[in-house]
Design a protein around this motif. Structure first.
Motif, short mmCIF file in Angstrom:
data_model
loop_
_atom_site.label_atom_id
_atom_site.label_comp_id
_atom_site.label_asym_id
_atom_site.label_seq_id
_atom_site.Cartn_x
_atom_site.Cartn_y
_atom_site.Cartn_z
N PRO A 227 1.03 -1.93 -13.70
CA PRO A 227 2.25 -1.63 -14.44
C PRO A 227 3.17 -0.69 -13.65
O PRO A 227 2.69 0.23 -12.99
N ASP A 228 4.46 -0.98 -13.70
CA ASP A 228 5.44 -0.12 -13.01
C ASP A 228 6.26 0.61 -14.07
O ASP A 228 7.09 0.00 -14.75
N PRO A 229 6.04 1.90 -14.24
CA PRO A 229 6.73 2.62 -15.31
C PRO A 229 8.24 2.70 -15.12
O PRO A 229 8.97 3.03 -16.05
N SER A 230 8.70 2.37 -13.88
CA SER A 230 10.15 2.47 -13.68
C SER A 230 10.87 1.19 -14.12
O SER A 230 12.09 1.11 -14.08
N THR A 231 10.11 0.16 -14.52
CA THR A 231 10.75 -1.06 -15.00
C THR A 231 11.47 -0.76 -16.32
O THR A 231 10.84 -0.28 -17.27
N SER B 163 0.83 -1.21 0.00
CA SER B 163 0.00 0.00 0.00
C SER B 163 0.86 1.26 0.00
O SER B 163 0.34 2.36 -0.04
N ALA B 164 2.19 1.07 0.07
CA ALA B 164 3.08 2.25 0.07
C ALA B 164 4.00 2.25 -1.14
O ALA B 164 5.04 2.87 -1.13
N HIS B 165 3.60 1.52 -2.21
CA HIS B 165 4.46 1.46 -3.40
C HIS B 165 4.24 2.68 -4.29
O HIS B 165 3.14 2.93 -4.77
N SER B 166 5.32 3.41 -4.53
CA SER B 166 5.16 4.69 -5.25
C SER B 166 4.65 4.48 -6.67
O SER B 166 3.93 5.33 -7.19
N HIS B 167 5.00 3.34 -7.31
CA HIS B 167 4.53 3.20 -8.70
C HIS B 167 3.01 3.07 -8.75
O HIS B 167 2.38 3.42 -9.75
N LYS B 168 2.41 2.60 -7.65
CA LYS B 168 0.94 2.49 -7.64
C LYS B 168 0.30 3.88 -7.54
O LYS B 168 -0.73 4.14 -8.15
N PHE B 169 0.92 4.74 -6.76
CA PHE B 169 0.43 6.13 -6.68
C PHE B 169 0.51 6.78 -8.06
O PHE B 169 -0.42 7.43 -8.52
N GLN B 170 1.67 6.54 -8.70
CA GLN B 170 1.89 7.11 -10.03
C GLN B 170 0.86 6.58 -11.03
O GLN B 170 0.34 7.32 -11.86
N TYR B 171 0.57 5.29 -10.90
CA TYR B 171 -0.36 4.64 -11.83
C TYR B 171 -1.77 5.28 -11.71
O TYR B 171 -2.39 5.63 -12.72
N VAL B 172 -2.23 5.43 -10.47
CA VAL B 172 -3.56 6.04 -10.27
C VAL B 172 -3.54 7.48 -10.82
O VAL B 172 -4.47 7.90 -11.52
#
Ligand code: HAM
Length: 434
Positions: free
Chosen positions: A339-343, A26-35
């Motif tokens: 999806p994780d854009p930093s991958t 729940s603290a993963h930054s890529h999820k914040f970015q995704y939303v």
């Protein structure tokens, strides 16, 4: 570790981190970015423009805008006195970290006379808000909201349905399921005082049996008694605001519902939905979820109409409607993987000093061609480099050793299919661009 005492985050605040550094999903930054990215795409399609207001404002803005008697203003704000003249401690203005963004947006609307340029300002914001919370699930002292405000001349109920249609798209795109849309009308300055009178009459004889909060709200903000989670039986017997709306509010609400129907948006009318901020008039709504990770904090987002807030803040007569979604709660409600854009697209495994120097410049060309790539700065053997490539989740690994340099052809390994290709630099760029 040194002997110095470590300093950690303040209670009930947290770091939002890249997924490699925390198992707390729940603290993963890529999820914040995704939303945020999905929301920004929705705002583009629906014609909203971004506004960024300061994270602190004069306290009076929230006291007047949100309401002195609300829980937010009376208990939850971070407020301090600025330095006064000659840096005198405590002698300056009272300032507050914003607990929400609507009052600030209306302040900006008035300050910049936005009505001169446009009959209807459609604004969105993304950013942190601050409330003194006490650690209940889904409640943070610094949390993030994404919100929109539609401000101007029109109070057409189709504006409300369109905003909710946009929200339904965002939820669908994010694959957040198990949600319900709750709608209500909280009346207007004409009919709400009559409803409040009725509540007073009904509640006065029962006050002794009711909780402290209800007793306080009876005096200060009686409508909020409807939100009590303790005296549910008494609250259930109270009259419904839906039955006491004036003709104009009734018409507005039924038109709003018919615009939702026309879009096949499902909703429940909840006459007890009154929201925790004082500025609402007429339409109020929330989207709630049954996701158990949120416990009783089940509101993913909330909003409504606030005609008159501009006047309260010294502006011209103005209509307004908007919502704010809790980004932290959205992230908790997302499917497990997003999806994780930093991958990186490609991980470069280099063997030897010459290959390293070449890899550094190749990485530059790839990045300038728009291809994300990662490389390691340590000299490792092939096995360890491939382990790193695996861990980076890159789609491809590019292997550059002395032999490849001599041939000017490199080995590109597809990490999913395990296929390998021998490519020149130009072929490589072409393939990765596609
Ligand atoms: P609100 O209901 O106070 O409304 O907040 C909106 C959303 O922010 C909530 O539904 C929840 O998801 C999230 N939220 C609130 N407090 C916290 C917290 N402590 N921790 C995590 N999430 C939280 C407003 O703020 C209004 N300004 C919405 C609005 C915009 N109305 C009209 N325009």
């Amino acid at each position: 570790m040194s002997k110095q005492k470590q300093i950690k985050t303040v209670k009930h605040t947290r770091d939002i981190l890249p997924k490699d550094f925390t198992t707390d999903t729940s603290a993963h930054s890529h999820k914040f970015q995704y939303v945020e990215n999905v929301a920004r795409e929705a705002f583009r399609r629906y014609g909203f423009q971004e506004i960024r207001t300061p994270i602190f404002e004069y306290t009076e803005l929230f006291a007047r805008g949100v309401g002195e008697e609300t829980d937010i203003v009376s208990k939850e704000m971070y407020t301090w006195r600025d330095l006064g003249e000659n840096n005198t401690p405590g002698a300056g203005a009272s300032l507050t970290l914003r607990p929400e963004n609507t009052a600030s947006v209306i302040r900006a609307y008035i300050q910049h006379q936005m009505w001169v340029q446009s009959d209807l300002a459609k604004l969105f914001y993304v950013g942190p808000q601050f409330r003194r919370e006490h650690g209940r699930k889904g409640r943070f002292r610094q949390f993030y909201q994404i919100g929109v405000e539609v401000i101007g001349k029109s109070d057409h109920p189709a504006i409300e349905a369109e905003v909710i249609e946009m929200l339904a798209w965002i939820l669908q795109e994010l694959k957040i399921e198990n949600t319900s849309l709750l709608v209500n009308s909280v009346g207007c300055p004409k009919c709400r005082p009559l409803f409040n009178e009725r509540l007073k009459e009904e509640l006065a004889p029962k006050l002794a049996e009711m909780c402290g909060d209800c007793n306080r709200r009876f005096e200060t903000n009686i409508l909020r008694v409807l939100d009590c989670k303790r005296d549910v039986e008494i609250v259930a017997q109270l009259p419904s605001i839906q039955d006491l709306l004036c003709q104009e509010c009734q018409t507005h609400f039924s038109e709003f519902c018919s615009y939702l129907d026309a879009r096949q948006l499902k909703y429940q009318v909840d006459p007890k939905l009154v929201r925790g901020l004082d500025y609402y008039t007429r339409t109020a709504f929330e989207i709630v979820t049954t996701n158990e990770n949120l416990g009783s904090q089940n509101a993913l987002l909330g909003g409504g109409r606030y005609d008159g807030l501009s006047e309260t803040l010294g502006g011209p007569p103005t209509k307004g409607f908007g919502f704010a979604l809790g980004l932290d709660r959205f992230v908790i409600s997302l499917p497990e993987t997003v999806p994780d854009p930093s991958t990186p697209t490609v991980f470069i495994a280099h063997l030897g000093k010459e290959a390293f120097d070449f890899a550094l410049l190749l990485a530059k060309s790839l990045r300038q061609a728009g291809i994300s790539c990662a490389l390691d700065f340590e000299g490792r053997n092939l096995k360890n480099s491939m382990k790193l490539a695996d861990r980076s989740k890159a789609r491809y690994a590019l292997i550059i050793g002395e032999e490849e340099l001599a041939k000017a052809k490199f080995v590109l390994r597809d990490m999913v299919s395990r296929e390998q290709f021998e490519l020149t630099e130009a072929e490589l760029l072409e393939k990765l661009k596609n």
